[in-house]
Motif scaffolding. Structure first.
Motif, PDB file in Angstrom:
ATOM      1  N   ALA A   1      89.456  77.810  75.285  1.00  0.00           N
ATOM      2  CA  ALA A   1      89.057  78.069  74.094  1.00  0.00           C
ATOM      3  C   ALA A   1      89.303  76.854  72.856  1.00  0.00           C
ATOM      4  O   ALA A   1      88.544  76.610  71.983  1.00  0.00           O
ATOM      5  CB  ALA A   1      89.557  79.294  73.324  1.00  0.00           C
ATOM      6  N   GLY A   2      90.198  75.938  73.564  1.00  0.00           N
ATOM      7  CA  GLY A   2      90.503  74.789  72.739  1.00  0.00           C
ATOM      8  C   GLY A   2      91.257  73.744  73.484  1.00  0.00           C
ATOM      9  O   GLY A   2      91.447  74.188  74.687  1.00  0.00           O
ATOM     10  N   ALA A   3      91.611  72.443  73.153  1.00  0.00           N
ATOM     11  CA  ALA A   3      92.234  71.372  73.934  1.00  0.00           C
ATOM     12  C   ALA A   3      92.742  70.595  73.143  1.00  0.00           C
ATOM     13  O   ALA A   3      92.595  70.361  71.906  1.00  0.00           O
ATOM     14  CB  ALA A   3      91.079  70.829  74.848  1.00  0.00           C
ATOM     15  N   ASN A   4      93.850  69.787  73.719  1.00  0.00           N
ATOM     16  CA  ASN A   4      94.244  68.565  73.347  1.00  0.00           C
ATOM     17  C   ASN A   4      93.610  67.447  73.799  1.00  0.00           C
ATOM     18  O   ASN A   4      93.294  67.469  74.987  1.00  0.00           O
ATOM     19  CB  ASN A   4      95.679  68.481  73.727  1.00  0.00           C
ATOM     20  CG  ASN A   4      96.869  69.290  73.026  1.00  0.00           C
ATOM     21  OD1 ASN A   4      96.371  70.108  72.113  1.00  0.00           O
ATOM     22  ND2 ASN A   4      98.224  69.215  73.319  1.00  0.00           N
ATOM     23  N   LEU A   5      93.420  66.354  72.927  1.00  0.00           N
ATOM     24  CA  LEU A   5      92.775  65.344  73.374  1.00  0.00           C
ATOM     25  C   LEU A   5      93.633  64.173  72.994  1.00  0.00           C
ATOM     26  O   LEU A   5      93.427  63.826  71.653  1.00  0.00           O
ATOM     27  CB  LEU A   5      91.212  65.176  73.120  1.00  0.00           C
ATOM     28  CG  LEU A   5      90.489  63.984  73.470  1.00  0.00           C
ATOM     29  CD1 LEU A   5      90.262  64.246  75.315  1.00  0.00           C
ATOM     30  CD2 LEU A   5      89.089  63.788  72.723  1.00  0.00           C
ATOM     31  N   GLU A   6      94.042  63.307  73.813  1.00  0.00           N
ATOM     32  CA  GLU A   6      95.018  62.184  73.234  1.00  0.00           C
ATOM     33  C   GLU A   6      94.376  60.744  73.114  1.00  0.00           C
ATOM     34  O   GLU A   6      93.367  60.462  73.956  1.00  0.00           O
ATOM     35  CB  GLU A   6      96.267  61.942  74.294  1.00  0.00           C
ATOM     36  CG  GLU A   6      96.027  61.736  75.615  1.00  0.00           C
ATOM     37  CD  GLU A   6      97.347  61.824  76.551  1.00  0.00           C
ATOM     38  OE1 GLU A   6      97.485  60.878  77.135  1.00  0.00           O
ATOM     39  OE2 GLU A   6      97.549  62.982  76.627  1.00  0.00           O
ATOM     40  N   ASP A   7      94.776  60.056  72.247  1.00  0.00           N
ATOM     41  CA  ASP A   7      94.313  58.654  72.179  1.00  0.00           C
ATOM     42  C   ASP A   7      94.735  57.652  72.672  1.00  0.00           C
ATOM     43  O   ASP A   7      94.012  56.765  72.666  1.00  0.00           O
ATOM     44  CB  ASP A   7      93.952  58.414  70.487  1.00  0.00           C
ATOM     45  CG  ASP A   7      95.420  58.314  69.650  1.00  0.00           C
ATOM     46  OD1 ASP A   7      96.397  58.162  70.468  1.00  0.00           O
ATOM     47  OD2 ASP A   7      95.326  58.223  68.461  1.00  0.00           O
ATOM     48  N   GLN A   8      95.929  57.894  73.289  1.00  0.00           N
ATOM     49  CA  GLN A   8      96.810  56.713  74.001  1.00  0.00           C
ATOM     50  C   GLN A   8      96.701  55.561  73.212  1.00  0.00           C
ATOM     51  O   GLN A   8      97.050  54.352  73.760  1.00  0.00           O
ATOM     52  CB  GLN A   8      95.783  56.548  75.198  1.00  0.00           C
ATOM     53  CG  GLN A   8      96.081  57.783  76.351  1.00  0.00           C
ATOM     54  CD  GLN A   8      95.334  57.613  77.444  1.00  0.00           C
ATOM     55  OE1 GLN A   8      94.361  56.395  77.706  1.00  0.00           O
ATOM     56  NE2 GLN A   8      95.746  58.346  78.760  1.00  0.00           N
ATOM     57  N   LEU A   9      96.681  55.811  71.958  1.00  0.00           N
ATOM     58  CA  LEU A   9      96.913  54.536  70.947  1.00  0.00           C
ATOM     59  C   LEU A   9      95.645  53.342  71.309  1.00  0.00           C
ATOM     60  O   LEU A   9      95.749  52.056  70.690  1.00  0.00           O
ATOM     61  CB  LEU A   9      98.108  53.903  70.846  1.00  0.00           C
ATOM     62  CG  LEU A   9      98.452  53.437  69.478  1.00  0.00           C
ATOM     63  CD1 LEU A   9      98.613  54.330  68.396  1.00  0.00           C
ATOM     64  CD2 LEU A   9     100.098  52.810  69.765  1.00  0.00           C
ATOM     65  N   LYS A  10      94.599  53.842  71.838  1.00  0.00           N
ATOM     66  CA  LYS A  10      93.224  53.168  71.807  1.00  0.00           C
ATOM     67  C   LYS A  10      92.737  52.598  70.733  1.00  0.00           C
ATOM     68  O   LYS A  10      93.238  53.226  69.423  1.00  0.00           O
ATOM     69  CB  LYS A  10      92.491  53.718  72.719  1.00  0.00           C
ATOM     70  CG  LYS A  10      92.806  54.068  73.952  1.00  0.00           C
ATOM     71  CD  LYS A  10      91.805  54.798  75.064  1.00  0.00           C
ATOM     72  CE  LYS A  10      92.282  55.016  76.487  1.00  0.00           C
ATOM     73  NZ  LYS A  10      91.062  55.923  77.009  1.00  0.00           N
ATOM     74  N   PRO A  11      92.034  51.806  70.450  1.00  0.00           N
ATOM     75  CA  PRO A  11      91.407  51.352  69.272  1.00  0.00           C
ATOM     76  C   PRO A  11      90.854  52.629  68.504  1.00  0.00           C
ATOM     77  O   PRO A  11      90.089  53.296  69.077  1.00  0.00           O
ATOM     78  CB  PRO A  11      90.272  50.052  69.807  1.00  0.00           C
ATOM     79  CG  PRO A  11      90.809  49.536  70.745  1.00  0.00           C
ATOM     80  CD  PRO A  11      91.500  50.713  71.389  1.00  0.00           C
ATOM     81  N   LEU A  12      91.030  52.414  67.104  1.00  0.00           N
ATOM     82  CA  LEU A  12      90.508  53.719  66.555  1.00  0.00           C
ATOM     83  C   LEU A  12      88.983  53.848  66.927  1.00  0.00           C
ATOM     84  O   LEU A  12      88.652  55.306  66.871  1.00  0.00           O
ATOM     85  CB  LEU A  12      90.535  53.605  64.848  1.00  0.00           C
ATOM     86  CG  LEU A  12      90.397  54.760  64.073  1.00  0.00           C
ATOM     87  CD1 LEU A  12      91.007  55.999  64.677  1.00  0.00           C
ATOM     88  CD2 LEU A  12      90.887  54.361  62.669  1.00  0.00           C
TER      89      LEU A  12
END
Length: 257
Positions: free
Chosen positions: A106-117
C-alpha cells in the motif's frame, strides 16, 4: 477491502493528528506477531532486515524479485496496510512500485541516496505515476539521505538540503518525506517548519525525541528500521548463551509461531 482502500487508509494515517508508529518487520512470522497487537494500525518492512534474512548485505544487493516476494507474503498475511522499504527502487523506481502494488503493498519508502536532486525527483515522479496508472493512492514516503550520507557536512547544510529535497518530493507527489538521522528537538522542529506539518517521518533511535514529543512537534510517522530485528536477534543470542551456561527456558513463552 481493496488495495486502493488500504492505500487510502495508509495515507490517512500519515495525516491523522496521532503519530503513526510503524514497527518494522522482515518476514511473515514477525509481521503476524506485530499485526496481532491491537495498537498496530500499519506495519513497515525493513529492507536491511529482509536482506539479512536471506544472507545479503544491505544496499540493493538482494535480488529485487526476492525482496518483493517477501513483501508480498507479508502483505497477504496481515490485515493492516503494509509500507515496503524499496530502497532506491532497484534501478527502476516506477516498475518496482508497480510490481510492489501487484504484491499488495500500500505504500513504500524510496530513498534518494543523496543523488542529484533532478534524478531523485525523477524517481519520485516515476513512482507516483506508476501508482496512479494502477489506480492506487500509494503512500510514497520519499526518503532523503541528507543526514545519513552528509555526515561530514555542517548541520545547517544538511537541514537546508533535507528541506529543499523534501519540498521537491512533495511537489512531485510524495505523501511524506522520510529524514532518517539522529538529531534533537530543534532540528526536528526546523524540518517540520520547512517541509510541512504532518509531512515529515523519522526513525526512532537513541537520541531522537520520544514518540509523544514527536507528535507534539508535528511529525507524521516514526519507524524503527533494522533495529527491531537486532533486538530479536540479541534476545535469541542471549537465550542461547544462557542455555549454553546451564540455564533453562524461561516460563511464559508465548506460542507466536
Amino acid at each position: 477491502m481493496t488495495l486502493a482502500d488500504t492505500a487510502a487508509e495508509l495515507r490517512r494515517l500519515h495525516t491523522a493528528p496521532e503519530l503513526l508508529q510503524v514497527v518494522n518487520v522482515w518476514d511473515v512470522v514477525s509481521a503476524t506477531a506485530v499485526a496481532a497487537l491491537p495498537q498496530t494500525r500499519a506495519i513497515a518492512t525493513a529492507s536491511h532486515s529482509i536482506a539479512a534474512t536471506f544472507g545479503y548485505p544491505d544496499g540493493e544487493q538482494i535480488p529485487v524479485e526476492l525482496m518483493l516476494d517477501m513483501c508480498g507474503r507479508i502483505a497477504r498475511a496481515v490485515d493492516v496496510p503494509v509500507s515496503a522499504d524499496l530502497e532506491a527502487g532497484y534501478g527502476d523506481a516506477g516498475d518496482t512500485v508497480r510490481r510492489a502494488i501487484g504484491e499488495g503493498i500500500a505504500g513504500a519508502n524510496l530513498e534518494d541516496q543523496l543523488k542529484p536532486l533532478a534524478d531523485s525527483v525523477a524517481a519520485v515522479t516515476a513512482a507516483v505515476a506508476a501508482a496512479e496508472a494502477e489506480g492506487v493512492p500509494f503512500a510514497l514516503n520519499a526518503r532523503t539521505d541528507a543526514f545519513l550520507r552528509g555526515r561530514e557536512r555542517p548541520l545547517e547544510v544538511n537541514v537546508a538540503d533535507a528541506i529543499e529535497r523534501g519540498r521537491a518530493y512533495l511537489d512531485a507527489g510524495a505523501t511524506s518525506v522520510f529524514v532518517p538521522g539522529i538529531f534533537g528537538e530543534e532540528v526536528v522542529a526546523e524540518l517540520v517548519a520547512g517541509i510541512g506539518e504532518l509531512k515529515v517521518t523519522l526513525i526512532g533511535l537513541p537520541g531522537v525525541p520520544a514518540p509523544a514529543r514527536l507528535q507534539e512537534l508535528g511529525v507524521a510517522r516514526v519507524s524503527y528500521g533494522p533495529t527491531t530485528q537486532r533486538v530479536a536477534l540479541g534476545a535469541l543470542q542471549d537465550l542461547a548463551t544462557s542455555l549454553y551456561d546451564g540455564g533453562v527456558l524461561p516460563e511464559g513463552i508465548r506460542p507466536l509461531n
